[in-house]
Scaffold this motif. Structure first.
Motif, short mmCIF file in Angstrom:
data_model
loop_
_atom_site.label_atom_id
_atom_site.label_comp_id
_atom_site.label_asym_id
_atom_site.label_seq_id
_atom_site.Cartn_x
_atom_site.Cartn_y
_atom_site.Cartn_z
N VAL A 476 0.21 1.81 -3.35
CA VAL A 476 -1.22 1.10 -3.84
C VAL A 476 -1.32 0.52 -5.03
CG1 VAL A 476 -3.55 2.07 -4.24
CG2 VAL A 476 -2.20 3.27 -2.43
N GLY A 477 -0.40 0.89 -6.03
CA GLY A 477 -0.27 0.43 -7.52
C GLY A 477 0.27 -0.96 -7.39
N GLY A 478 1.20 -1.29 -6.29
CA GLY A 478 1.94 -2.45 -6.06
C GLY A 478 0.86 -3.63 -5.70
N LEU A 479 0.01 -3.40 -4.99
CA LEU A 479 -1.02 -4.15 -4.43
C LEU A 479 -1.48 -5.21 -5.15
CD1 LEU A 479 -3.31 -1.91 -2.16
CD2 LEU A 479 -1.50 -3.29 -1.21
N GLY A 480 -1.49 -6.74 -4.61
CA GLY A 480 -2.15 -7.91 -5.45
C GLY A 480 -3.76 -7.70 -5.20
N PRO A 481 -4.19 -8.72 -5.74
CA PRO A 481 -5.63 -8.80 -5.39
C PRO A 481 -5.87 -9.10 -4.00
CG PRO A 481 -5.06 -10.40 -7.37
CD PRO A 481 -3.71 -9.67 -6.76
N ASP A 482 -6.98 -8.31 -3.55
CA ASP A 482 -7.45 -8.25 -2.14
C ASP A 482 -6.69 -7.66 -1.45
OD1 ASP A 482 -9.69 -9.80 -2.46
OD2 ASP A 482 -8.56 -11.97 -1.96
N GLY A 483 -5.41 -7.02 -1.90
CA GLY A 483 -4.55 -5.99 -1.08
C GLY A 483 -5.34 -4.66 -0.50
N SER A 484 -5.09 -4.39 0.50
CA SER A 484 -5.71 -3.15 1.31
C SER A 484 -5.24 -2.13 0.85
CB SER A 484 -5.64 -3.60 2.86
OG SER A 484 -5.98 -2.37 3.38
N VAL A 485 -6.14 -1.22 0.33
CA VAL A 485 -5.83 0.08 -0.22
C VAL A 485 -5.40 1.07 1.40
CG1 VAL A 485 -6.55 2.26 -1.42
CG2 VAL A 485 -7.22 0.01 -2.07
N PHE A 486 -5.95 0.99 2.30
CA PHE A 486 -5.82 1.74 3.36
C PHE A 486 -4.48 1.34 3.95
CE2 PHE A 486 -6.31 2.76 7.79
CZ PHE A 486 -6.46 4.03 7.66
N ASN A 487 -4.04 0.04 4.04
CA ASN A 487 -2.97 -0.24 4.45
C ASN A 487 -1.75 0.19 3.62
OD1 ASN A 487 -4.25 -1.57 6.53
ND2 ASN A 487 -3.52 -3.88 5.77
N VAL A 489 -1.75 2.99 1.88
CA VAL A 489 -1.64 4.35 2.07
C VAL A 489 -0.81 4.55 3.24
CG1 VAL A 489 -2.85 6.55 2.26
CG2 VAL A 489 -3.60 4.95 0.63
N VAL A 490 -1.28 3.96 4.50
CA VAL A 490 -0.65 4.34 5.82
C VAL A 490 0.72 3.89 5.49
CG1 VAL A 490 -0.83 3.62 8.14
CG2 VAL A 490 -2.85 3.97 6.94
N ALA A 491 1.02 2.49 5.03
CA ALA A 491 2.44 2.24 4.90
C ALA A 491 3.61 3.01 4.17
CB ALA A 491 2.32 0.84 4.09
N ALA A 492 2.87 3.74 3.13
CA ALA A 492 3.54 4.88 2.46
C ALA A 492 3.97 5.72 3.32
CB ALA A 492 2.81 5.30 1.14
N ILE A 493 3.04 6.47 4.14
CA ILE A 493 3.24 7.65 5.01
C ILE A 493 4.30 7.36 6.14
CG2 ILE A 493 2.03 9.16 6.57
CD1 ILE A 493 -0.29 8.82 4.71
N VAL A 494 4.20 6.05 6.52
CA VAL A 494 4.95 5.60 7.91
C VAL A 494 6.38 5.25 7.15
CG1 VAL A 494 5.43 3.95 9.87
CG2 VAL A 494 2.97 4.72 9.13
N LEU A 495 6.44 4.94 6.16
CA LEU A 495 7.80 4.71 5.62
C LEU A 495 8.44 5.89 4.99
CD1 LEU A 495 9.83 2.68 3.79
CD2 LEU A 495 8.25 2.90 2.01
N TYR A 496 7.59 6.93 4.43
CA TYR A 496 8.34 8.04 3.98
C TYR A 496 8.87 9.15 5.17
CZ TYR A 496 8.76 12.02 0.57
OH TYR A 496 9.42 12.97 -0.24
N LYS A 497 7.85 9.07 6.33
CA LYS A 497 8.53 9.68 7.44
C LYS A 497 9.78 9.05 8.29
CE LYS A 497 5.47 12.71 9.98
NZ LYS A 497 5.28 13.73 9.11
N SER A 498 9.70 7.88 8.24
CA SER A 498 10.93 7.25 8.73
C SER A 498 11.93 7.41 7.91
CB SER A 498 10.51 5.72 9.14
OG SER A 498 9.31 5.40 9.56
N ALA A 499 11.89 7.41 6.64
CA ALA A 499 13.12 7.71 5.92
C ALA A 499 13.56 9.02 6.10
CB ALA A 499 12.78 7.16 4.34
#
Ligand SMILES: Cc1ncc(COP(=O)(O)OP(=O)(O)O)c(N)n1
Ligand SMILES: Cc1ncsc1CCOP(=O)(O)O
Ligand SMILES: [Mg+2]
Length: 544
Positions: A476-487, A489-499
């Protein structure tokens, strides 16, 4: 004029106090500035005045209010209200009983009542629409103005309970204002969060004393407050996007990671000792920079570093004043905070501390295990102990309900972790409503889940859940302007589980799992090809 039927007058309600006037001003001059600037309701509250002075002051203010068509309410003193022909009276729980007040003032005067408990709402509903016209809900936050009040500040969650009770007891005639410790920095958030759980009722306005009465520029203060009340959005994450529209895709996850690589976020961790080292390494593996700082005096600088985010994990607790400062600072500069209420319902101390922190600020994401999320939603019972390990279908439904409630109540993205991770966005796109609410309730919110089979190793190392918090904060911290907060959060969860899945499949035990989890986060992030990630995101179809 009879204002009793006029339901629009509660937007910005000034209550006077002549004990805090700036030099060179008088009670009248402050009220005059506020009225001319657009205040919608005035209450004269003079606790130490002689009756004669009170009446003289009230008559002067009444003339002004009549001219500007602003109703005038008198605090406590029914006799003074009747004597000067005020438009209404305000009484509290220790003042004259409401039925007696109505008998004395007749059918046309507005009656306001101070309310802090749901039983008081039940009472006013039993009296019916002929008695109480509006309630002052409070005390919301600590205030210097009412020094010897015995009331414990209820925060936005307390106000939500009162709004829910008004809905439950069908007191639709009764208008509401929040009161107590309301100031420019917390008002937008209070208006955003305080809606009933069915989404059909929001505060009708706010009431305050010091923000205007103690201001050397009462007109400027009033206009600023009116701007907050007229604003229909709450941009607590600045130029980040709070709208979650379509189901996030691999393409979106790729985009989130590309932004992290480009912006290299700084993730301030206020976290427990067990998590510190692991969390710092996870953050580094993702290409973000960790700083494990609990130094109150540097928070103001840290939050202003581009792409800063705060992970607030209450597993072992920094001094409360530091935590409050951190939350206020990140909210002020509209940078994201991820909140991890560790052990929420384990002890009263932990619950109170977490509740206090939740009432101080606005969180981008609240992440917890099922016990914590059920606790926050008020749905936990002893029978739910150990639900993480033995989820049944009905447990899953309960967990989903709890995740929806937490998302909705705190207007946040709620994440409930476990073998299945649930994600629900309750931000309603940052939209804010006065009086009527959005019409959207928790059951209307979309629910997503992420699965990748059972990974028992996650439970065999310390702080694996806490490090998902580091991952969410990094993305979430890495997002640039207009970046989607929801995307993010979801990316973090899918990435973490896959790892986690990759690490578990290739490890020899919990030691190598620990190392491999970091290795795989590192590799998946650098390769950035989410099409190959094993964890699956799905949206729950409620019609099924
Ligand atoms: C709008 C509004 N809400 C609450 C109060 C507090 O009333 P009360 O509890 O009776 O305390 P005092 O104001 O009498 O000290 C209020 N005055 N106005
Ligand atoms: C009269 C009253 N009733 C509850 S809190 C309060 C005082 C609110 O004052 P301030 O707006 O200065 O916090
Ligand atoms: Mg009173």
């Amino acid at each position: 004029m009879n204002y009793r039927k006029d339901t629009d007058v509660y937007k910005l309600y000034l209550v006077t106090d002549s004990g805090m006037l700036p030099e060179g001003t008088t009670l009248f001059s402050q009220v005059e500035k506020a009225v001319k600037a657009g205040i919608t309701l005035v209450q004269i509250r003079e606790k130490d005045s002689d009756t004669k002075d009170f009446i003289a002051e009230a008559l002067e203010v009444k003339k002004l209010c009549n001219e500007y068509k602003v109703p005038l309410i008198i605090n406590d003193r029914i006799d003074v209200a009747l004597a000067i022909g005020a438009d209404g009276v305000h009484v509290g729980q220790d003042d004259m009983p409401i039925p007696m007040v109505r008998d004395l003032v007749g059918p046309d005067m507005i009656i306001g009542w101070s309310v802090g408990k749901t039983s008081e709402v039940q009472q006013l509903a039993e009296w019916g629409p002929d008695y109480v016209d509006y309630i002052g809900i409070g005390t919301l936050f600590p205030t210097e103005t009412k020094k010897n009040s015995k009331k414990v500040p209820m925060g936005p969650q307390g106000a939500i309970r009162i709004l829910d009770a008004l809905q439950e007891y069908k007191a639709d005639w009764c208008r509401t204002v929040g009161i107590g410790g309301l100031h420019a920095p917390n008002i937008p958030r209070v208006l955003y969060q305080c809606t009933s759980s069915d989404g059909k009722r929001a505060l009708d306005g706010i009431s305050l004393v010091s923000d205007i009465m103690a201001s050397p520029t009462a007109d400027v203060a009033t206009k600023r407050l009116l701007e907050f009340l007229d604003d229909t959005t709450y941009s607590y994450l600045g130029d980040l996007n709070l709208q979650s529209n379509d189901e996030p895709t691999s393409h979106d996850f790729h985009d989130v990671l590309a932004q992290v690589a480009k912006n290299r976020p700084l993730v301030q961790h206020v976290t427990n000792k067990v998590h510190q080292n692991f969390g710092a390494n996870v953050t580094l593996a993702l290409g973000a920079s960790p700083i494990m700082s609990e130094i109150e005096s540097e928070v103001g600088e840290l939050c202003r570093i581009p792409n800063a985010a705060l992970l607030l994990n209450t597993g072992s607790v920094a001094p409360l004043s530091m935590l409050k400062t951190a939350v206020a600072a990140y909210n002020e500069v509209t940078r994201p905070i991820v909140f991890d209420p560790v052990g929420y319902s384990a002890t009263t101390t932990r619950r109170d501390l977490n509740d206090a922190l939740l009432s101080y600020g606005q969180y981008a994401c609240i992440k917890g295990n099922s016990g914590e999320i059920l606790g926050l939603a008020g749905l936990n019972s002893s029978s739910m102990k150990g639900v993480d390990a033995t989820s049944t279908a009905s447990d899953a439904e309960l967990i989903q309900s709890a995740t929806r409630i937490v998302a909705y109540r705190y207007k946040t993205i709620a994440v409930c972790t476990g073998e299945t991770d649930y994600i629900c966005d309750g931000t309603v796109g940052g939209r804010r409503f006065i009086s009527t609410g959005s019409g959207i309730g928790p059951d209307d919110l979309d629910m997503y889940y992420v699965q990748d089979g059972h990974i028992p190793m996650m439970g065999d190392i310390t702080a694996s859940g806490c490090s998902l918090g580091s991952t969410i904060a990094s993305l979430v911290g890495g997002l640039g302007p207009d970046g989607s907060v929801f995307n993010a959060v979801v990316a973090a969860i899918v990435l973490y589980k896959s790892a986690g899945r990759l690490a578990a499949d290739g490890c020899d035990g919990s030691g190598s799992f620990h190392v491999r989890l970091i290795d795989n986060l590192y590799k998946l992030t650098r390769v950035n090809n989410p099409d190959t990630w094993s964890a699956v995101l799905k949206k729950i179809d409620d019609s099924e």
